[in-house]
Design an enzyme around this catalytic site. Structure first.
Site, mmCIF file in Angstrom:
data_model
loop_
_atom_site.group_PDB
_atom_site.id
_atom_site.type_symbol
_atom_site.label_atom_id
_atom_site.label_comp_id
_atom_site.label_asym_id
_atom_site.label_seq_id
_atom_site.Cartn_x
_atom_site.Cartn_y
_atom_site.Cartn_z
ATOM 1 N N ASP A 202 12.690 23.672 -1.857
ATOM 2 C CA ASP A 202 13.384 22.856 -2.862
ATOM 3 C C ASP A 202 14.884 22.689 -2.602
ATOM 4 O O ASP A 202 15.567 22.033 -3.394
ATOM 5 C CB ASP A 202 13.223 23.500 -4.248
ATOM 6 C CG ASP A 202 11.819 24.014 -4.453
ATOM 7 O OD1 ASP A 202 10.902 23.170 -4.443
ATOM 8 O OD2 ASP A 202 11.623 25.230 -4.567
ATOM 9 N N ARG B 297 0.671 -10.982 6.889
ATOM 10 C CA ARG B 297 0.735 -9.748 6.101
ATOM 11 C C ARG B 297 2.043 -9.036 6.450
ATOM 12 O O ARG B 297 2.228 -8.545 7.557
ATOM 13 C CB ARG B 297 -0.464 -8.838 6.428
ATOM 14 C CG ARG B 297 -1.813 -9.501 6.172
ATOM 15 C CD ARG B 297 -2.965 -8.541 6.354
ATOM 16 N NE ARG B 297 -3.050 -7.953 7.673
ATOM 17 C CZ ARG B 297 -3.683 -8.499 8.709
ATOM 18 N NH1 ARG B 297 -4.316 -9.643 8.581
ATOM 19 N NH2 ARG B 297 -3.703 -7.885 9.881
ATOM 20 N N HIS C 178 -6.679 -7.388 12.750
ATOM 21 C CA HIS C 178 -5.446 -6.591 12.829
ATOM 22 C C HIS C 178 -5.175 -6.241 14.290
ATOM 23 O O HIS C 178 -6.085 -5.879 15.023
ATOM 24 C CB HIS C 178 -5.620 -5.313 11.995
ATOM 25 C CG HIS C 178 -4.338 -4.562 11.758
ATOM 26 N ND1 HIS C 178 -3.200 -5.161 11.264
ATOM 27 C CD2 HIS C 178 -4.023 -3.250 11.942
ATOM 28 C CE1 HIS C 178 -2.238 -4.246 11.154
ATOM 29 N NE2 HIS C 178 -2.709 -3.093 11.556
ATOM 30 N N CYS D 40 14.426 24.954 2.838
ATOM 31 C CA CYS D 40 13.512 25.657 1.939
ATOM 32 C C CYS D 40 12.626 24.620 1.228
ATOM 33 O O CYS D 40 12.769 23.425 1.443
ATOM 34 C CB CYS D 40 14.300 26.454 0.900
ATOM 35 S SG CYS D 40 15.645 27.444 1.585
ATOM 36 N N TYR E 19 16.416 31.356 4.952
ATOM 37 C CA TYR E 19 15.283 32.188 5.394
ATOM 38 C C TYR E 19 15.385 32.540 6.867
ATOM 39 O O TYR E 19 15.778 31.717 7.691
ATOM 40 C CB TYR E 19 13.974 31.437 5.165
ATOM 41 C CG TYR E 19 13.552 31.372 3.720
ATOM 42 C CD1 TYR E 19 13.289 32.539 2.998
ATOM 43 C CD2 TYR E 19 13.408 30.144 3.087
ATOM 44 C CE1 TYR E 19 12.890 32.472 1.673
ATOM 45 C CE2 TYR E 19 13.005 30.066 1.762
ATOM 46 C CZ TYR E 19 12.755 31.238 1.059
ATOM 47 O OH TYR E 19 12.360 31.170 -0.247
ATOM 48 N N ARG F 34 -11.339 -0.255 14.323
ATOM 49 C CA ARG F 34 -11.161 0.501 13.093
ATOM 50 C C ARG F 34 -12.188 -0.017 12.078
ATOM 51 O O ARG F 34 -13.147 0.665 11.774
ATOM 52 C CB ARG F 34 -9.711 0.337 12.597
ATOM 53 C CG ARG F 34 -9.338 1.247 11.473
ATOM 54 C CD ARG F 34 -7.822 1.305 11.254
ATOM 55 N NE ARG F 34 -7.244 0.057 10.770
ATOM 56 C CZ ARG F 34 -5.954 -0.060 10.430
ATOM 57 N NH1 ARG F 34 -5.130 0.973 10.529
ATOM 58 N NH2 ARG F 34 -5.477 -1.204 10.003
ATOM 59 N N LYS G 117 0.848 -1.205 0.000
ATOM 60 C CA LYS G 117 0.000 0.000 0.000
ATOM 61 C C LYS G 117 0.885 1.257 0.000
ATOM 62 O O LYS G 117 2.082 1.176 0.330
ATOM 63 C CB LYS G 117 -0.900 -0.017 1.242
ATOM 64 C CG LYS G 117 -0.151 0.034 2.563
ATOM 65 C CD LYS G 117 -1.072 -0.281 3.736
ATOM 66 C CE LYS G 117 -0.321 -0.277 5.045
ATOM 67 N NZ LYS G 117 -1.139 -0.823 6.151
#
Ligand SMILES: *Cc1c(COP(=O)(O)O)cnc(C)c1O
Length: 389
Positions: free
Chosen positions: A314, A220, A167, A312, A266, A137, A41
């Site tokens: 990027d 799992r 689970h 920042c 910054y 859940r 997933k």
């Protein structure tokens, strides 16, 4: 025409040999007669779902699991033919799409099964029944609900039950009391079902690693397939060495000397207290290298060097111990020489669990898939779905 699969000096390496090794160790641990369901997933926890899925299947997994139907359909479109189970809640109006793509759904309530049956027009859809043994859940919780499920199945041949599962909420904790309670509750609730015909599963990585037997006929396997431990506290119970598959790298794009008193990034929140070398790394919070990682180390020339100033969107800057040429490799997660920055270290810095880290490294970071040290494939959703190298 340029046909490179990406044009930036930042990438994640996914070691498919490590995935295969973890899967085959786990398969040996749980035994030949127990199925290993590879949990892929969330794009295989950020690693690359089709590539990891194929590697896991080659190494002994019998089937795959995802969280949502779109993930399952995407895997079908990329050529995966093995059984795929959607662990999460799929709105019942989409059962026909699941049937069309031969995807197995999770039946998690009496109402869901009734609605799913109503939305089927002559097709059959397979599902695993989810039993709620204490996670609160998804899942049926009472013996009465299990009886209602059996009744609905008797009346609706289009609904094919192929498995039943639950689970655990605390399988990764040292204290086993809640876990054992859930285990007993599960066994009691599923007793009326035709268990011999079903895939019966309850263990995630933590439970599967800790218990050798007693988790029925499938496990799992998620986090530890990626070579990561489910939690620090069960480290001594892990029966084989987990091999991490994900590393994250970039390069210095710019290097300069700054003088004592000059500031970086910054807010001018970082000020040099001596003349020093500063490198710029083209990775930012939009790549998933979150602002909270300010001050953490990256590896350059086999040494730890700290991020200078704010991260920042990027880019970020890093304190260098000497001048390095632009293009020098920077490792954010992984090893250089004797030094290693682990996923767990980054998770610790972010006050979270290792699961969250590779999921957070964004799709802007190309994934390079390696097997036995050679690049097999590159995935960069920005430029193309899939490129062979
Ligand atoms: C994600 C998930 C798993 C995998 O758990 P790991 O701890 O990563 O092994 C197993 N079962 C369900 C229902 C899940 O949602």
């Amino acid at each position: 025409m340029n046909t490179a699969s990406f044009y930036r000096d930042t990438w994640a390496e996914i070691d498919l040999s490590a995935i295969k090794e973890n899967v085959s160790h786990m398969k040996k641990h749980i035994g030949e007669n127990t199925h290993l369901m590879a949990v892929v997933k969330a794009n295989a926890y950020g690693h690359g779902d089709a590539e990891v899925g194929k590697a896991a299947l080659e190494a002994g997994a019998s089937c795959l699991a995802v969280a949502i139907l779109d993930e399952a359909i995407s895997l079908r479109k990329r050529g995966i033919t093995a059984p795929i189970l959607v662990l999460g809640a799929v709105p019942p109006e989409y059962v026909q799409a699941a049937a069309e793509y031969d995807v197995t759904l999770t039946g998690y309530s009496v109402e869901w099964l009734q609605e799913a049956a109503r939305h089927l027009g002559g097709e059959t859809v397979s599902f695993h029944l989810k039993v709620d043994s204490g996670m609160n859940r998804l899942g049926v919780k009472t013996e009465e609900e299990v009886q209602s499920v059996l009744k609905i199945l008797g009346q609706n041949p289009g609904l094919v039950c192929k498995g039943v599962f639950t689970h655990f909420a605390t399988a990764d904790e040292k204290d086993r009391s809640y876990f054992l309670c859930q285990f007993d509750r599960f066994k009691k609730l599923i007793a009326p079902l035709p268990l011999k015909e079903l895939m019966v599963h309850c263990a995630n990585s933590a439970a599967g690693l800790r218990l050798k037997k007693g988790f029925f006929n499938a496990v799992r396997f998620g986090i530890s397939m990626y070579g990561l431990r489910p939690s620090a506290e069960i480290t001594d119970e892990i029966p084989f060495r987990l091999k991490p598959a994900f590393t994250f790298h970039s390069t210095l794009s710019h290097v300069k000397k700054i003088h004592k008193g000059e500031s970086v990034s910054y807010g001018a929140a970082y000020t040099a207290h001596k003349d020093q070398w500063i490198g710029t790394v083209p990775v930012g919070y939009a790549d998933g290298w979150l602002r909270k990682l300010k001050g953490t180390a990256v590896l350059i020339n086999g040494k730890r060097m700290n991020i200078a100033g704010r991260i920042c969107m990027d880019q970020f800057m890093v304190e260098l111990d000497q001048c390095y040429p632009p293009g020098t490799k920077v490792t954010l997660i992984g090893s250089q020489k004797e030094e290693t920055i682990t996923m767990d270290e980054i998770a610790g810095r972010l006050e979270t669990i290792n699961y969250e880290i590779p999921c957070t490294i964004s799709s802007r970071v190309p994934r390079m898939f390696l097997e036995n040290g050679s690049i097999m494939e590159v995935r960069n959703p920005l430029l193309q779905e899939n490129t062979s190298k």
